[in-house]
Design a protein around this motif. Sequence first.
Motif, short mmCIF file in Angstrom:
data_model
loop_
_atom_site.label_atom_id
_atom_site.label_comp_id
_atom_site.label_asym_id
_atom_site.label_seq_id
_atom_site.Cartn_x
_atom_site.Cartn_y
_atom_site.Cartn_z
N LYS A 1 1.34 11.02 28.64
CA LYS A 1 1.00 12.02 29.53
C LYS A 1 0.69 13.15 28.15
O LYS A 1 0.75 12.38 26.84
CB LYS A 1 2.77 12.68 29.42
N PRO A 2 -0.31 14.18 28.92
CA PRO A 2 -1.34 14.37 27.94
C PRO A 2 -0.33 15.16 27.38
O PRO A 2 0.07 16.12 28.01
CB PRO A 2 -2.28 15.10 28.91
N SER A 3 -1.06 15.47 25.09
CA SER A 3 0.21 16.50 25.01
C SER A 3 -0.45 16.86 23.65
O SER A 3 -1.87 16.62 23.44
CB SER A 3 1.01 15.44 24.24
N ILE A 4 0.26 17.95 23.73
CA ILE A 4 0.21 18.80 22.36
C ILE A 4 0.88 18.30 20.84
O ILE A 4 1.64 18.41 21.30
CB ILE A 4 -0.38 20.12 22.08
N VAL A 5 -0.06 17.12 20.31
CA VAL A 5 1.40 16.87 18.62
C VAL A 5 0.76 17.94 17.78
O VAL A 5 -0.34 17.86 17.21
CB VAL A 5 1.48 15.32 18.78
N SER A 6 1.85 18.27 16.75
CA SER A 6 1.47 18.66 15.73
C SER A 6 2.77 17.60 14.02
O SER A 6 3.71 17.56 14.78
CB SER A 6 2.52 19.95 15.78
N GLY A 7 1.96 18.22 13.55
CA GLY A 7 2.43 16.72 12.83
C GLY A 7 1.83 16.95 11.69
O GLY A 7 1.18 17.82 11.39
N THR A 8 2.53 16.06 9.65
CA THR A 8 2.03 16.01 9.19
C THR A 8 1.18 14.52 9.30
O THR A 8 1.65 13.61 9.45
CB THR A 8 2.73 15.54 8.30
N ILE A 9 -0.10 14.64 8.35
CA ILE A 9 -0.85 13.40 8.80
C ILE A 9 -1.22 12.88 7.42
O ILE A 9 -1.09 13.40 6.57
CB ILE A 9 -2.04 13.56 9.34
N TYR A 10 -0.78 11.05 7.36
CA TYR A 10 -0.67 10.58 6.06
C TYR A 10 -1.66 9.66 6.75
O TYR A 10 -1.97 9.15 7.42
CB TYR A 10 0.42 9.86 6.03
N LYS A 11 -2.96 8.91 5.41
CA LYS A 11 -3.99 7.72 5.85
C LYS A 11 -2.55 6.31 5.12
O LYS A 11 -2.43 6.14 3.77
CB LYS A 11 -4.65 7.67 5.28
N LEU A 12 -2.51 5.49 5.45
CA LEU A 12 -2.46 4.21 5.41
C LEU A 12 -3.09 3.13 5.25
O LEU A 12 -3.01 1.87 6.52
CB LEU A 12 -1.01 3.89 6.28
N PRO B 1 0.77 -1.06 -0.23
CA PRO B 1 -0.01 -0.07 0.11
C PRO B 1 1.03 1.34 -0.41
O PRO B 1 1.98 1.09 0.43
CB PRO B 1 -0.73 0.00 1.17
N LYS B 2 0.49 2.10 -0.84
CA LYS B 2 0.98 3.98 0.12
C LYS B 2 0.70 4.72 0.51
O LYS B 2 -1.15 4.75 0.94
CB LYS B 2 0.77 4.03 -2.05
N ALA B 3 1.14 5.71 1.28
CA ALA B 3 0.59 6.19 2.21
C ALA B 3 -0.03 7.53 1.77
O ALA B 3 0.79 7.58 0.62
CB ALA B 3 1.73 6.75 3.00
N GLU B 4 -0.72 7.99 1.74
CA GLU B 4 -1.25 8.75 1.02
C GLU B 4 -1.16 10.25 2.54
O GLU B 4 -1.83 10.19 3.21
CB GLU B 4 -3.05 8.78 0.88
N TYR B 5 -1.35 11.42 0.84
CA TYR B 5 -1.14 12.56 2.24
C TYR B 5 -2.06 13.07 2.33
O TYR B 5 -2.91 13.65 1.49
CB TYR B 5 0.20 13.76 1.81
N ILE B 6 -2.41 13.00 3.99
CA ILE B 6 -3.83 14.34 4.28
C ILE B 6 -3.43 15.74 4.10
O ILE B 6 -4.22 16.77 3.14
CB ILE B 6 -4.14 13.22 5.35
N ALA B 7 -2.52 16.05 5.14
CA ALA B 7 -2.70 17.49 5.22
C ALA B 7 -1.26 17.76 6.32
O ALA B 7 -0.67 16.66 6.98
CB ALA B 7 -3.70 18.09 6.51
N LYS B 8 -0.70 18.74 6.37
CA LYS B 8 0.39 19.32 7.71
C LYS B 8 -0.02 20.14 8.66
O LYS B 8 -1.08 21.13 8.33
CB LYS B 8 1.23 19.56 6.69
#
Lengths: 345, 134, 264
Positions: C230-241, C149-156
């Motif tokens: 720990k409760p966190s706020i994480v920022s990153g780029t989402i891909y759909k696999l 499968p290919k990872a599909e870019y969603i949002a950054k």
Amino acid sequence: MGVNYQTVLWNRNKKIYDRWIGLSMLIYLISFIGLTFITNVQTSVETLIIRAFGTLAIVLLHIILVIGPLSRINTRFLPLLYNRRHLGVSMFLAALIHGGFSLFQFHTLGNVNPIYALFSSNMDYNSLKNFPFQVLGFFALIILFLMAATSHDFWLKNLSAKSWKRLHMMVYFAYALIIMHVFLGSFQQQPSLWSTAILSFGFVVITALHISTGSKERKLDHIKTTDTNEGWDYVCDIDEIPEDRAKIFIVDNERIAVFKYNNKLSAISNVCKHQGGPLGEGKVVDGCVTCPWHGYQYLPHNGQSPPPFTEQVSTYRLKLIDKKVYVSPKALPEGTEVDPVIFNN
Amino acid sequence: MTSGLRKTHRFIWITLGLLVSSLIALSTIATKKPLEIDKDFSVVSKHKTQRAVFEDAYFVINLNEKNELNNLEIILKKPLKSASSLVYGYSNNSKNLLGSIDTKGRYTFTIDKLTTSIAIYDEIKKTNIAKIKL
Amino acid sequence: MKEKDDFFIGYIDEISNKTKVTLKTFVSLSLGFLILIAIVFALTQNTFKNSSFELTTSTKITGVYHEMPYPMLKVKTDKNEFKTIMLLGFGKLSANPFLKKIKRQTPNLSGSMLSIEGNLIYYNGKTLLQITSDEKITLLEKANPNRVPKAEYIAKNIELQGEIIDPKCYFGVMKPGNGKIHRSCAVLCISGGIPPVLATTDQNNISEYYIVTDLEGKPINKAILPYIGKPSIVSGTIYKLEDWYQLRISTNHIKELHLPSNIY
């Protein structure tokens, strides 16, 4: 009084005591486990065991810690003190099951040594919210283990009474560690008014009992003589001493016990050689001063335990002028024979 | 007890009383509301044109009848104990694969008017999860 | 009449009545407290979730193997339906030590069809498999790159709130598998190679899970250790696999989520 070291010198009182310990632990475990299964059926067996035995150990520790002060407040609690050691070992076993399971569950089967993992998996030592609470539990368990392992009188004899006592007073430190283990652990993830209130209440009760009993004892420690006669200190009038019992007095900052028995008066140290029990709160039974804590005995005229036992305490010289009892404020070497003061009624 | 021991006890208990009380207070103040990541799906009330078909601890099933086909709405309130959940529609003799459901939430499937019941089947564990009449 | 001077001696069977009353009162009160405390501690436990770990049952699954970047098996469940199952090892280890043998035999494993027998772990739409022996992995068909499968870019630059957990414990092996109590175990698991996952929930209590990788989509087990549990706020780029989401991050973009105090 261990001459030959048996594991337990069983008697009827100890058997009844131990049966109650076993029954209480069983009742607690059944209640906790049963309630969890009924109200929270998706629990896992390991979590259930860890929580059941951990909370059981805490409850037992509270009961153990109130026995000391309660016995000072009212001598009718002394039977609880007599076999308190068995309670302590039982509490350690519950704590061991909790700690052992937790160590296995959370720290083994990984890629590092479990003890190393216990100390290094959470390094937030500078935060209360994130503090590695399991480290506190680990140290408390070590203390409880050392205490349980040396709980037999064999160790009391061989470690010297002073070191043994120092080790066993670490229970207070272990108690503090355990309270913080819960407040920084379970209570951070499952905060609840009721459980916080109950544990805080337990702490307040135990602290209050110890401090108030301590204050009461302090007053006794400041007894001073009201009269001296040629270097002898006035203790009390002879009628103030109950038959076969003693009057406690202070000589050289330490307590002594002046016993009246069989028309005789003798004075010995107030501190029992076994565990430091108050001999002056004991009674002369069959001609021997008997300690109220564990029943150790001493002959009043020389402070020696009757053969084959070998413990001995210091003795003091007394004199009787009219109805006034005086003591020579100099402790004689342990086991020194002193002729008792004989009087007519 | 000797007087030394009494002194030590007094020192220990006053220290512990003050120290542990403050730590209890501080740790209680430092406690935060837990992060809730496992609560049940909060169900929004159904649309006017929907007809409620079924409800139990896990599901709320609504049917929205349209002209040729029906819209079947399956709301999963709490997670199923299943490794995979395939949804099949049954009508008389035939069995139709409608799709799959995984995490709790709202799912919509199109079914024909002849579908009389649905079944949820775990293909990996080869077990039946549920069979519901419409 | 003079009151009897009662004195307790442990090794003598007699106890005075007054002492007996005191003892009975103490024992009754203690039992009462015991039961009260059992009730309080039992009832104030958080509700356990219905995650599952089939420790005593073995299940065989067949599918396409791929590593993007953690070992997974894409299993076909029906026509056009599939389930991507995360592969894990025994204890707090990843599947990698157990895949060594078959990787030696078949160097290019990605895209091949494997049959694996292991213990299922599942919760809330996610399924995982614990592999306990490398004997239980069989090669059915050699690698075919079309199957991967290919990872599909969603949002950054997406900000997500949740907790970084280890999926093995969270989805079934431990209860609770998250939070402060479980933190040490999660750190050990992820340090052992198990993929870190960010578990999030929205205001309707719909959960979503993101497999965490570094900015290039590679494993991030070591750098993420201080942020686990720990409760966190994480920022990153989402891909759909396929049926999992992937979150590519740099640990600089993990902030602590400050939750409100529990008492005020």
